[in-house]
Design an enzyme around this catalytic site. Structure first.
Site, PDB file in Angstrom:
ATOM      1  N   ASN A 117      89.979  76.531 -75.254  1.00  0.00           N
ATOM      2  CA  ASN A 117      90.485  77.432 -74.454  1.00  0.00           C
ATOM      3  C   ASN A 117      89.397  78.644 -74.171  1.00  0.00           C
ATOM      4  O   ASN A 117      88.821  79.031 -74.836  1.00  0.00           O
ATOM      5  CB  ASN A 117      91.671  78.110 -74.474  1.00  0.00           C
ATOM      6  CG  ASN A 117      91.558  79.580 -75.220  1.00  0.00           C
ATOM      7  OD1 ASN A 117      91.329  80.621 -74.495  1.00  0.00           O
ATOM      8  ND2 ASN A 117      91.875  79.637 -76.541  1.00  0.00           N
ATOM      9  N   PHE A 121      91.586  86.479 -71.558  1.00  0.00           N
ATOM     10  CA  PHE A 121      92.567  87.365 -71.497  1.00  0.00           C
ATOM     11  C   PHE A 121      93.463  87.440 -70.222  1.00  0.00           C
ATOM     12  O   PHE A 121      93.281  88.676 -69.662  1.00  0.00           O
ATOM     13  CB  PHE A 121      91.714  88.849 -71.887  1.00  0.00           C
ATOM     14  CG  PHE A 121      91.524  88.905 -73.468  1.00  0.00           C
ATOM     15  CD1 PHE A 121      91.967  88.028 -74.251  1.00  0.00           C
ATOM     16  CD2 PHE A 121      90.661  90.007 -73.779  1.00  0.00           C
ATOM     17  CE1 PHE A 121      91.485  88.131 -75.657  1.00  0.00           C
ATOM     18  CE2 PHE A 121      89.956  89.996 -75.035  1.00  0.00           C
ATOM     19  CZ  PHE A 121      90.478  89.324 -75.931  1.00  0.00           C
ATOM     20  N   SER A 181      87.824  87.315 -80.027  1.00  0.00           N
ATOM     21  CA  SER A 181      87.985  86.258 -78.959  1.00  0.00           C
ATOM     22  C   SER A 181      86.282  85.935 -78.360  1.00  0.00           C
ATOM     23  O   SER A 181      85.456  86.958 -77.872  1.00  0.00           O
ATOM     24  CB  SER A 181      88.538  86.699 -77.500  1.00  0.00           C
ATOM     25  OG  SER A 181      88.642  85.955 -76.532  1.00  0.00           O
ATOM     26  N   ASN A 183      85.755  84.705 -75.598  1.00  0.00           N
ATOM     27  CA  ASN A 183      85.860  84.651 -74.093  1.00  0.00           C
ATOM     28  C   ASN A 183      85.705  85.686 -73.256  1.00  0.00           C
ATOM     29  O   ASN A 183      85.984  85.528 -72.031  1.00  0.00           O
ATOM     30  CB  ASN A 183      87.206  83.800 -73.837  1.00  0.00           C
ATOM     31  CG  ASN A 183      87.436  82.347 -74.468  1.00  0.00           C
ATOM     32  OD1 ASN A 183      86.520  81.806 -74.613  1.00  0.00           O
ATOM     33  ND2 ASN A 183      88.544  82.249 -75.195  1.00  0.00           N
ATOM     34  N   THR A 184      85.321  86.987 -73.915  1.00  0.00           N
ATOM     35  CA  THR A 184      85.030  88.101 -73.081  1.00  0.00           C
ATOM     36  C   THR A 184      83.691  88.480 -73.372  1.00  0.00           C
ATOM     37  O   THR A 184      83.621  88.778 -74.710  1.00  0.00           O
ATOM     38  CB  THR A 184      86.100  89.295 -73.421  1.00  0.00           C
ATOM     39  OG1 THR A 184      87.307  88.793 -72.863  1.00  0.00           O
ATOM     40  CG2 THR A 184      85.739  90.456 -72.655  1.00  0.00           C
ATOM     41  N   LYS A 220      91.695  91.874 -85.973  1.00  0.00           N
ATOM     42  CA  LYS A 220      91.726  90.366 -85.935  1.00  0.00           C
ATOM     43  C   LYS A 220      90.090  89.777 -85.788  1.00  0.00           C
ATOM     44  O   LYS A 220      89.489  90.622 -84.902  1.00  0.00           O
ATOM     45  CB  LYS A 220      92.112  89.700 -84.908  1.00  0.00           C
ATOM     46  CG  LYS A 220      92.466  88.425 -85.003  1.00  0.00           C
ATOM     47  CD  LYS A 220      93.314  87.858 -83.925  1.00  0.00           C
ATOM     48  CE  LYS A 220      93.579  86.316 -83.893  1.00  0.00           C
ATOM     49  NZ  LYS A 220      94.706  85.880 -83.203  1.00  0.00           N
ATOM     50  N   ASN A 249      90.372  84.310 -85.824  1.00  0.00           N
ATOM     51  CA  ASN A 249      90.728  84.021 -84.223  1.00  0.00           C
ATOM     52  C   ASN A 249      90.028  82.370 -84.202  1.00  0.00           C
ATOM     53  O   ASN A 249      89.623  81.963 -85.163  1.00  0.00           O
ATOM     54  CB  ASN A 249      89.807  84.916 -83.344  1.00  0.00           C
ATOM     55  CG  ASN A 249      90.443  84.987 -82.093  1.00  0.00           C
ATOM     56  OD1 ASN A 249      90.913  84.112 -81.376  1.00  0.00           O
ATOM     57  ND2 ASN A 249      90.261  86.127 -81.559  1.00  0.00           N
TER      58      ASN A 249
END
Length: 363
Positions: A117, A121, A181, A183-184, A220, A249
Protein backbone atom coordinates in the site's frame (compact mmCIF):
# COMPACT_ATOMS: atom_id res chain seq x y z
CA UNK A 1 -16.06 -20.48 3.74
CA UNK A 2 -14.32 -17.11 3.99
CA UNK A 3 -11.28 -18.39 2.09
CA UNK A 4 -13.54 -19.51 -0.76
CA UNK A 5 -15.40 -16.18 -0.77
CA UNK A 6 -12.15 -14.22 -0.65
CA UNK A 7 -10.32 -16.10 -3.42
CA UNK A 8 -13.24 -16.65 -5.79
CA UNK A 9 -15.25 -13.45 -5.36
CA UNK A 10 -13.58 -10.63 -3.43
CA UNK A 11 -10.09 -10.97 -4.92
CA UNK A 12 -11.46 -11.42 -8.44
CA UNK A 13 -14.02 -8.65 -8.57
CA UNK A 14 -12.90 -6.06 -6.02
CA UNK A 15 -9.56 -4.29 -5.80
CA UNK A 16 -8.02 -4.02 -2.34
CA UNK A 17 -9.19 -0.50 -1.53
CA UNK A 18 -12.75 -1.07 -2.78
CA UNK A 19 -12.99 -4.20 -0.63
CA UNK A 20 -11.73 -2.25 2.35
CA UNK A 21 -14.32 0.50 1.91
CA UNK A 22 -17.09 -2.11 1.59
CA UNK A 23 -15.91 -3.73 4.83
CA UNK A 24 -15.86 -0.38 6.58
CA UNK A 25 -19.42 0.36 5.48
CA UNK A 26 -20.55 -2.92 7.02
CA UNK A 27 -18.66 -2.21 10.23
CA UNK A 28 -20.11 1.29 10.49
CA UNK A 29 -23.58 -0.20 10.13
CA UNK A 30 -22.90 -2.60 12.99
CA UNK A 31 -21.56 0.22 15.14
CA UNK A 32 -24.63 2.37 14.40
CA UNK A 33 -27.11 -0.29 15.58
CA UNK A 34 -27.64 0.13 19.34
CA UNK A 35 -26.24 -2.83 21.25
CA UNK A 36 -24.95 -4.69 18.17
CA UNK A 37 -21.26 -4.24 18.93
CA UNK A 38 -21.75 -5.14 22.58
CA UNK A 39 -23.60 -8.33 21.60
CA UNK A 40 -20.86 -9.34 19.17
CA UNK A 41 -18.21 -8.65 21.78
CA UNK A 42 -19.96 -10.93 24.26
CA UNK A 43 -19.95 -13.69 21.64
CA UNK A 44 -16.48 -13.24 20.16
CA UNK A 45 -14.21 -11.47 22.66
CA UNK A 46 -11.44 -13.43 24.43
CA UNK A 47 -12.92 -14.99 27.54
CA UNK A 48 -10.04 -17.04 28.93
CA UNK A 49 -8.62 -15.10 31.91
CA UNK A 50 -5.26 -16.76 31.27
CA UNK A 51 -4.95 -14.64 28.11
CA UNK A 52 -5.31 -11.34 29.99
CA UNK A 53 -2.35 -8.98 29.61
CA UNK A 54 -1.65 -6.13 32.03
CA UNK A 55 0.49 -3.47 30.39
CA UNK A 56 0.62 0.32 29.98
CA UNK A 57 -1.59 0.57 33.06
CA UNK A 58 -4.37 -1.15 31.11
CA UNK A 59 -6.04 -4.54 31.02
CA UNK A 60 -6.12 -6.28 27.63
CA UNK A 61 -8.46 -9.32 27.42
CA UNK A 62 -6.13 -10.93 24.88
CA UNK A 63 -2.73 -10.16 23.37
CA UNK A 64 -3.81 -9.70 19.72
CA UNK A 65 -4.86 -6.22 18.67
CA UNK A 66 -5.67 -4.55 15.36
CA UNK A 67 -2.82 -2.45 13.99
CA UNK A 68 -3.28 1.13 12.82
CA UNK A 69 -4.35 1.67 9.23
CA UNK A 70 -7.65 -0.19 9.15
CA UNK A 71 -9.78 2.43 10.89
CA UNK A 72 -7.99 5.66 10.13
CA UNK A 73 -10.82 7.99 11.20
CA UNK A 74 -12.20 6.28 14.32
CA UNK A 75 -15.49 5.42 12.61
CA UNK A 76 -15.73 1.68 13.34
CA UNK A 77 -13.35 0.84 16.18
CA UNK A 78 -16.12 -0.52 18.44
CA UNK A 79 -17.35 -2.89 15.74
CA UNK A 80 -13.80 -4.00 14.95
CA UNK A 81 -13.10 -4.66 18.60
CA UNK A 82 -16.30 -6.67 18.86
CA UNK A 83 -14.90 -9.31 16.49
CA UNK A 84 -12.41 -10.48 19.09
CA UNK A 85 -9.45 -8.12 19.17
CA UNK A 86 -7.93 -7.36 22.54
CA UNK A 87 -7.43 -3.75 21.48
CA UNK A 88 -7.84 -1.54 18.41
CA UNK A 89 -5.41 1.15 17.28
CA UNK A 90 -7.01 3.86 15.17
CA UNK A 91 -5.18 6.08 12.69
CA UNK A 92 -2.77 7.04 11.38
CA UNK A 93 -4.32 10.47 12.05
CA UNK A 94 -2.64 13.68 10.90
CA UNK A 95 -2.98 17.25 12.09
CA UNK A 96 -4.79 18.28 8.91
CA UNK A 97 -7.23 16.36 6.75
CA UNK A 98 -5.67 15.00 3.57
CA UNK A 99 -6.76 12.77 0.66
CA UNK A 100 -3.66 10.58 0.55
CA UNK A 101 -1.86 9.48 -2.57
CA UNK A 102 -3.48 9.06 -6.01
CA UNK A 103 -5.26 5.79 -6.78
CA UNK A 104 -4.57 2.95 -7.33
CA UNK A 105 -2.61 2.73 -4.09
CA UNK A 106 -3.18 -0.76 -2.64
CA UNK A 107 -2.54 -4.24 -4.06
CA UNK A 108 -2.90 -7.80 -2.81
CA UNK A 109 0.01 -10.18 -3.36
CA UNK A 110 -1.95 -13.41 -3.02
CA UNK A 111 0.89 -15.95 -3.47
CA UNK A 112 2.85 -14.15 -0.75
CA UNK A 113 -0.12 -13.54 1.58
CA UNK A 114 0.89 -9.91 1.53
CA UNK A 115 -0.30 -6.41 0.64
CA UNK A 116 1.47 -3.39 -0.82
CA UNK A 117 0.00 0.00 0.00
CA UNK A 118 0.95 3.60 -0.56
CA UNK A 119 -2.20 5.13 0.89
CA UNK A 120 -0.36 8.17 2.22
CA UNK A 121 -2.21 8.74 5.50
CA UNK A 122 -5.58 9.46 3.87
CA UNK A 123 -7.76 10.67 6.75
CA UNK A 124 -10.14 13.40 7.85
CA UNK A 125 -7.70 14.94 10.31
CA UNK A 126 -7.27 14.91 14.07
CA UNK A 127 -10.16 17.27 14.81
CA UNK A 128 -12.66 14.90 13.17
CA UNK A 129 -11.19 11.84 14.91
CA UNK A 130 -11.27 13.62 18.27
CA UNK A 131 -14.95 14.50 17.81
CA UNK A 132 -15.76 10.80 17.32
CA UNK A 133 -13.56 9.53 20.14
CA UNK A 134 -15.12 12.04 22.52
CA UNK A 135 -18.28 9.90 22.31
CA UNK A 136 -16.56 6.56 22.88
CA UNK A 137 -17.97 4.19 25.44
CA UNK A 138 -15.85 2.33 28.00
CA UNK A 139 -15.21 -1.36 27.61
CA UNK A 140 -12.32 -1.72 25.18
CA UNK A 141 -8.76 -0.48 24.78
CA UNK A 142 -8.33 2.06 21.98
CA UNK A 143 -4.92 3.36 20.96
CA UNK A 144 -4.39 6.42 18.77
CA UNK A 145 -1.65 6.53 16.13
CA UNK A 146 -0.55 9.99 14.90
CA UNK A 147 1.58 10.99 11.92
CA UNK A 148 2.77 14.03 9.95
CA UNK A 149 0.57 15.91 7.51
CA UNK A 150 2.18 15.61 4.07
CA UNK A 151 2.24 19.33 3.26
CA UNK A 152 3.88 20.23 6.58
CA UNK A 153 7.66 20.78 6.16
CA UNK A 154 9.94 18.49 8.15
CA UNK A 155 11.13 21.49 10.18
CA UNK A 156 7.55 22.02 11.41
CA UNK A 157 6.75 18.34 12.00
CA UNK A 158 6.84 18.58 15.80
CA UNK A 159 4.17 21.30 15.82
CA UNK A 160 1.95 19.16 13.58
CA UNK A 161 2.28 16.16 15.90
CA UNK A 162 1.58 18.42 18.88
CA UNK A 163 -1.65 19.63 17.27
CA UNK A 164 -2.87 16.04 16.95
CA UNK A 165 -1.68 15.20 20.45
CA UNK A 166 -3.57 18.09 22.03
CA UNK A 167 -6.76 17.02 20.28
CA UNK A 168 -6.52 13.26 20.73
CA UNK A 169 -4.56 12.48 23.90
CA UNK A 170 -7.56 13.07 26.20
CA UNK A 171 -9.45 10.25 24.44
CA UNK A 172 -6.59 7.76 23.88
CA UNK A 173 -5.80 4.80 26.11
CA UNK A 174 -2.32 5.05 24.64
CA UNK A 175 -0.68 7.25 22.01
CA UNK A 176 1.67 6.19 19.20
CA UNK A 177 4.03 8.47 17.26
CA UNK A 178 4.33 7.04 13.75
CA UNK A 179 7.60 8.05 12.08
CA UNK A 180 7.97 4.91 10.00
CA UNK A 181 5.48 4.86 7.13
CA UNK A 182 7.27 4.83 3.75
CA UNK A 183 4.40 6.70 2.07
CA UNK A 184 4.93 10.25 3.36
CA UNK A 185 8.05 11.90 1.92
CA UNK A 186 10.68 12.55 4.57
CA UNK A 187 8.74 10.89 7.38
CA UNK A 188 11.24 8.09 7.98
CA UNK A 189 14.00 10.67 8.38
CA UNK A 190 12.35 11.53 11.69
CA UNK A 191 13.48 8.13 13.05
CA UNK A 192 17.02 9.49 13.31
CA UNK A 193 17.68 10.14 16.99
CA UNK A 194 18.62 13.79 16.48
CA UNK A 195 15.16 14.42 14.98
CA UNK A 196 13.23 11.95 17.10
CA UNK A 197 14.33 13.28 20.49
CA UNK A 198 12.77 16.78 20.20
CA UNK A 199 9.69 15.36 18.48
CA UNK A 200 8.94 12.83 21.22
CA UNK A 201 9.74 15.37 23.92
CA UNK A 202 7.24 17.82 22.40
CA UNK A 203 4.53 15.15 22.14
CA UNK A 204 5.10 14.01 25.73
CA UNK A 205 4.85 17.57 27.03
CA UNK A 206 1.71 18.23 25.00
CA UNK A 207 -0.01 15.06 26.22
CA UNK A 208 0.80 15.91 29.83
CA UNK A 209 -0.47 19.44 29.32
CA UNK A 210 -3.95 18.43 28.11
CA UNK A 211 -4.62 15.37 30.30
CA UNK A 212 -4.90 14.89 34.02
CA UNK A 213 -3.64 11.31 33.69
CA UNK A 214 -0.38 10.22 32.09
CA UNK A 215 -1.21 8.79 28.67
CA UNK A 216 1.24 6.01 27.71
CA UNK A 217 3.43 7.05 24.77
CA UNK A 218 5.01 4.68 22.24
CA UNK A 219 6.91 5.13 18.97
CA UNK A 220 6.44 2.96 15.87
CA UNK A 221 9.55 2.08 13.88
CA UNK A 222 10.33 0.59 10.47
CA UNK A 223 11.75 -2.89 9.83
CA UNK A 224 14.25 -1.33 7.42
CA UNK A 225 16.27 0.38 10.14
CA UNK A 226 19.84 -0.85 10.50
CA UNK A 227 20.49 -2.79 13.69
CA UNK A 228 22.51 0.07 15.13
CA UNK A 229 19.59 2.43 14.54
CA UNK A 230 17.20 0.00 16.25
CA UNK A 231 19.53 0.06 19.25
CA UNK A 232 19.64 3.86 19.15
CA UNK A 233 15.83 4.13 19.18
CA UNK A 234 15.63 1.71 22.12
CA UNK A 235 18.22 3.76 24.02
CA UNK A 236 16.34 6.97 23.27
CA UNK A 237 13.04 5.47 24.41
CA UNK A 238 14.65 4.56 27.72
CA UNK A 239 16.32 7.96 28.03
CA UNK A 240 13.03 9.83 27.48
CA UNK A 241 10.94 7.52 29.65
CA UNK A 242 8.75 6.30 26.80
CA UNK A 243 6.39 3.48 27.64
CA UNK A 244 7.13 1.30 24.66
CA UNK A 245 7.94 0.66 21.01
CA UNK A 246 5.79 -0.81 18.24
CA UNK A 247 7.88 -2.89 15.86
CA UNK A 248 7.43 -2.93 12.99
CA UNK A 249 5.72 -0.90 10.27
CA UNK A 250 5.65 -1.99 6.61
CA UNK A 251 8.86 -2.57 4.63
CA UNK A 252 10.14 -1.15 1.36
CA UNK A 253 12.02 -4.42 0.77
CA UNK A 254 10.86 -6.84 -1.93
CA UNK A 255 13.20 -9.81 -1.48
CA UNK A 256 11.98 -13.34 -2.13
CA UNK A 257 8.46 -12.54 -3.35
CA UNK A 258 6.58 -15.03 -5.54
CA UNK A 259 3.90 -12.67 -6.86
CA UNK A 260 3.62 -11.07 -10.28
CA UNK A 261 6.63 -8.74 -10.79
CA UNK A 262 4.27 -6.10 -12.17
CA UNK A 263 2.72 -5.95 -8.70
CA UNK A 264 5.85 -6.32 -6.61
CA UNK A 265 7.50 -3.35 -8.35
CA UNK A 266 4.79 -0.99 -7.06
CA UNK A 267 6.18 1.48 -4.56
CA UNK A 268 4.81 1.55 -1.04
CA UNK A 269 4.93 -0.47 2.14
CA UNK A 270 4.81 -4.26 2.05
CA UNK A 271 2.94 -6.00 4.87
CA UNK A 272 2.04 -9.60 5.64
CA UNK A 273 3.91 -12.90 5.71
CA UNK A 274 7.16 -11.68 4.02
CA UNK A 275 7.70 -9.32 6.96
CA UNK A 276 7.65 -12.10 9.56
CA UNK A 277 11.37 -12.84 9.82
CA UNK A 278 12.61 -9.25 10.04
CA UNK A 279 9.87 -8.19 12.45
CA UNK A 280 10.89 -11.03 14.76
CA UNK A 281 14.56 -10.05 14.49
CA UNK A 282 13.80 -6.45 15.44
CA UNK A 283 11.66 -7.59 18.37
CA UNK A 284 14.44 -9.79 19.75
CA UNK A 285 16.98 -7.02 19.35
CA UNK A 286 14.77 -4.50 21.16
CA UNK A 287 14.07 -6.87 24.05
CA UNK A 288 17.75 -7.69 24.39
CA UNK A 289 18.61 -3.99 24.40
CA UNK A 290 15.84 -2.74 26.70
CA UNK A 291 15.34 -5.71 29.02
CA UNK A 292 11.97 -5.49 30.73
CA UNK A 293 11.91 -1.69 30.80
CA UNK A 294 9.72 -1.19 27.71
CA UNK A 295 6.41 -2.55 26.48
CA UNK A 296 7.07 -4.05 23.05
CA UNK A 297 4.18 -4.51 20.62
CA UNK A 298 5.18 -6.81 17.76
CA UNK A 299 3.63 -6.33 14.31
CA UNK A 300 4.41 -7.91 10.94
CA UNK A 301 3.57 -11.34 9.58
CA UNK A 302 1.23 -12.44 12.36
CA UNK A 303 -1.02 -15.15 10.88
CA UNK A 304 -1.53 -17.91 13.46
CA UNK A 305 -1.57 -18.56 17.18
CA UNK A 306 1.87 -20.12 16.75
CA UNK A 307 3.12 -16.77 15.42
CA UNK A 308 1.68 -15.01 18.46
CA UNK A 309 3.27 -17.60 20.75
CA UNK A 310 6.65 -17.11 19.09
CA UNK A 311 6.47 -13.33 19.47
CA UNK A 312 5.52 -13.58 23.14
CA UNK A 313 8.37 -16.01 23.75
CA UNK A 314 10.70 -13.57 22.00
CA UNK A 315 9.73 -10.76 24.35
CA UNK A 316 6.60 -9.13 22.96
CA UNK A 317 4.13 -7.82 25.51
CA UNK A 318 1.36 -7.59 22.91
CA UNK A 319 1.02 -8.28 19.18
CA UNK A 320 -0.96 -6.67 16.37
CA UNK A 321 -2.20 -7.79 12.97
CA UNK A 322 -3.66 -6.20 9.87
CA UNK A 323 -2.91 -8.24 6.76
CA UNK A 324 -3.74 -11.40 8.70
CA UNK A 325 -7.28 -10.08 9.07
CA UNK A 326 -7.56 -9.49 5.31
CA UNK A 327 -6.57 -13.05 4.48
CA UNK A 328 -8.07 -14.67 7.58
CA UNK A 329 -11.51 -13.05 7.60
CA UNK A 330 -13.71 -11.50 10.28
CA UNK A 331 -13.38 -14.36 12.77
CA UNK A 332 -9.59 -14.42 12.53
CA UNK A 333 -8.95 -12.67 15.89
CA UNK A 334 -11.37 -15.00 17.66
CA UNK A 335 -9.63 -18.03 16.12
CA UNK A 336 -6.20 -16.73 17.16
CA UNK A 337 -7.24 -16.25 20.77
CA UNK A 338 -9.07 -19.59 20.89
CA UNK A 339 -6.05 -21.47 19.52
CA UNK A 340 -3.70 -19.56 21.79
CA UNK A 341 -5.80 -20.54 24.80
CA UNK A 342 -5.62 -24.19 23.76
CA UNK A 343 -1.87 -24.01 23.29
CA UNK A 344 -1.45 -22.37 26.67
CA UNK A 345 -3.46 -25.10 28.39
CA UNK A 346 -1.25 -27.74 26.79
CA UNK A 347 1.95 -26.06 27.91
CA UNK A 348 3.87 -25.75 31.13
CA UNK A 349 2.62 -22.18 31.55
CA UNK A 350 -0.44 -21.14 33.48
CA UNK A 351 -0.95 -17.67 31.98
CA UNK A 352 0.53 -15.50 29.27
CA UNK A 353 2.19 -13.53 32.02
CA UNK A 354 4.20 -16.65 32.88
CA UNK A 355 5.11 -17.11 29.22
CA UNK A 356 6.49 -13.66 28.53
CA UNK A 357 6.95 -11.59 31.67
CA UNK A 358 7.65 -7.95 30.89
CA UNK A 359 6.89 -4.48 32.14
CA UNK A 360 3.60 -4.67 33.98
CA UNK A 361 1.68 -1.69 35.23
CA UNK A 362 -1.41 -3.12 36.86
CA UNK A 363 -4.63 -1.20 36.24
Amino acid sequence: MYKLLFTQVIARFMDAETAHHSTMRGLRTIQAVPGAARLLRRLLAPRDPALTVHALGLEFPGPLGLAAGFDKDAVAYEALGAFGFGHVEIGTVTGQAQPGNPKPRSWRLMPDRAVINRMGFNNEGSAAAAARLRRRRPGMVVGVNIGKTKVVPEAEAAADYVTSTERLAPFADYLVVNVSSPNTPGLRDLQAVEHLRPLLTAVREAADRVTARRVPLLVKIAPDLADADVDAVADLALELGLDGIIATNTTIGREGLASDPDLTKETGGLSGAPLKERSLEVLRRLRSRAGDRLVLISVGGIETADDVWERLRAGATLVQGYTGLIYGGPFWPRTIHRDLSRRLRGSAYRTLGDLAPGPDASP
